[in-house]
Structures are given as C-alpha cells and as structure tokens.
Scaffold this motif. Structure first.
Motif, PDB file in Angstrom:
ATOM      1  N   ALA A  21      -8.928  15.864   4.417  1.00  0.00           N
ATOM      2  CA  ALA A  21      -7.518  15.666   4.461  1.00  0.00           C
ATOM      3  C   ALA A  21      -7.011  16.153   3.629  1.00  0.00           C
ATOM      4  N   HIS A  22      -6.516  16.835   2.641  1.00  0.00           N
ATOM      5  CA  HIS A  22      -6.638  17.248   1.213  1.00  0.00           C
ATOM      6  C   HIS A  22      -6.683  18.788   1.091  1.00  0.00           C
ATOM      7  N   PRO A  79      -4.562  10.941  -2.182  1.00  0.00           N
ATOM      8  CA  PRO A  79      -3.615   9.677  -2.520  1.00  0.00           C
ATOM      9  C   PRO A  79      -3.204   9.377  -3.740  1.00  0.00           C
ATOM     10  N   GLU A 187       2.433  -0.711   1.265  1.00  0.00           N
ATOM     11  CA  GLU A 187       2.282  -1.380   2.479  1.00  0.00           C
ATOM     12  C   GLU A 187       3.621  -1.015   2.722  1.00  0.00           C
ATOM     13  N   ASP A 195       2.541   7.087  -2.290  1.00  0.00           N
ATOM     14  CA  ASP A 195       1.831   7.462  -0.946  1.00  0.00           C
ATOM     15  C   ASP A 195       1.329   6.351  -0.213  1.00  0.00           C
ATOM     16  N   PRO A 196       2.500   6.989   0.968  1.00  0.00           N
ATOM     17  CA  PRO A 196       1.822   5.503   2.411  1.00  0.00           C
ATOM     18  C   PRO A 196       0.544   6.158   2.451  1.00  0.00           C
ATOM     19  N   ARG A 197       0.115   7.066   1.837  1.00  0.00           N
ATOM     20  CA  ARG A 197      -1.255   7.122   2.219  1.00  0.00           C
ATOM     21  C   ARG A 197      -2.548   6.099   1.212  1.00  0.00           C
ATOM     22  N   ALA A 200      -3.692   2.659   2.616  1.00  0.00           N
ATOM     23  CA  ALA A 200      -5.016   2.925   3.458  1.00  0.00           C
ATOM     24  C   ALA A 200      -6.246   3.492   2.864  1.00  0.00           C
ATOM     25  N   GLU A 201      -6.438   4.235   2.304  1.00  0.00           N
ATOM     26  CA  GLU A 201      -7.524   4.554   1.088  1.00  0.00           C
ATOM     27  C   GLU A 201      -7.700   3.064   0.083  1.00  0.00           C
ATOM     28  N   ARG A 204      -9.976   0.722   2.571  1.00  0.00           N
ATOM     29  CA  ARG A 204     -11.269   1.712   3.260  1.00  0.00           C
ATOM     30  C   ARG A 204     -12.218   0.967   1.789  1.00  0.00           C
TER      31      ARG A 204
END
Length: 216
Positions: A21-22, A79, A187, A195-197, A200-201, A204
């Motif tokens: 992903a990065h 992220p 969020e 970082d908007p990601r 989510a990380e 998870r």
C-alpha cells in the motif's frame, strides 16, 4: 528504529499489506563517503510470498548507493499523524505521533536486463492502472528502442530482507474509550498533520486486539 514489543508488527501478511500500500520508499546506504539516501517506488516481488521487494534506481544512483555491494536499508512509511494531548481528556498528557513503519535490510541482488524490464513494466502498470486512460510502458507512441534505451539508464534490484523491523504505534497503550476518541478526532480531520488513512489503520489494529482479548 527502536522496537517496543507492544508495537511490534510480525505478521507477514500484514507486513505485505503495508508494503504494497505504500510503494514510495527511502533507500539508505552506508557508503565510504557517508550515509546516502534515495527515494524510489518499490514493489513486492510478485513471484514470492515473503517480504522480497523489487525496484530500480536511476544511474548513477546505483554507484552512489553502492547497490549490490553491501547492506541496504529500505524504509517503508505507512500512515502517520499527530495526536494531541487535548484528546485524552482532563488528564496529564503530552503529544505523540502515531505511525506505521517497516524497515527492510539486506544486500540487494542486481537484476538482468530482462528482469529489470519486467519490473519497470510492473511499476508503470501499477500506477497507470488507476487512471482513466492508462499509458503502459510498451504501448505506442513508445517503441522497443525507446523502452530499452530507458532501461539502460536504470539498474534493477531484488532485495530479500535478512532483517525486518516493523512498528505499528497506534495508541495500543491507551484504554479503549481513549482510542475511540483519538480515531474520531482523526476522522474529523481537525489537525493540520493528520493522514486520513491513519484512523482506518487504527481501527484495523484495535479490532484485532479487542477480538483477541474477547477470545481469552
């Protein structure tokens, strides 16, 4: 990167997900002239199911890095974002930075011409595929002479890491309700560093932590 058992990442599938992903990575080499760093897009080796990566550098970066001559450190930055102490409530606290990062170290193997062409083709396809009208490497107006001339200006490599240090610092040392507040703040996107990601990380990671705790 200093490791903390609470933040360590060891699951190969999760590491592969972060690496995939990065792809924009930092390559660090300790040369006779001192530390040298370069920045390139790098991919997982599609023929392997471990943490082997493939990429290329432009000449003369291969000579500057001493590519293939000694250990190379590849830094994968996932992220990350600032966490304000104000989000913890009315308690003593200081700011921190949440992040995910993977360090891969090993001596890279230099690729043959045909192997390098394959990697270059994959790199172009990876990023062009997201566009409405992709321009792939071998498609017109590019011709074989042009593509092979491009390849001669690069050096491909494959690195199977002999050392992996991966860290996922995502507020694992905080109570659930505090973690949920941090995720909500991230969020909402109030801070200039977020970082908007990252939320989510965090979700998870903490869903896995909570699921494991519930099983016990």
């Amino acid at each position: 990167m200093r490791q903390n058992p609470s933040f360590a990442m060891t699951d190969v599938a999760e590491l592969r997900r972060v690496i995939d992903a990065h792809p924009w990575m930092t390559l660090v080499s300790n040369t006779p002239d001192g530390l040298v760093a370069s920045h390139y897009a790098v991919l997982l080796d599609e023929d392997r199911d471990d943490l082997t990566i493939v990429g290329h550098v432009g000449r003369p970066d291969d000579a500057i890095l001493g590519l293939g001559e000694h250990e190379l450190l590849v830094v994968v930055q996932g992220p990350h974002g600032y966490v304000s102490p104000g989000w913890y409530g009315d308690v003593q606290a200081v700011p921190t930075w949440n992040f995910v990062s993977v360090h891969l170290s090993g001596v890279p193997e230099l690729l043959s011409t045909e192997e390098n062409l394959k990697v270059l083709d994959r790199l172009v396809a990876r990023f062009e595929s997201a566009l409405p009208q992709p321009r792939l490497m071998w498609e017109p107006p590019n011709d074989e002479k042009f593509v092979r001339g491009l390849e001669r200006g690069t050096v491909g490599f494959r690195l199977t890491p002999t050392k992996v240090v991966a860290k996922r610092k995502l507020s694992q040392n905080k109570p659930d309700e505090m973690v949920d507040t941090i995720i909500a703040e991230l969020e909402a996107g109030h801070g200039p560093y977020t970082d908007p990601r990252l939320p989510a990380e965090m979700r998870r990671a903490h869903e896995s932590i909570r699921a494991a705790r519930d099983i016990r």
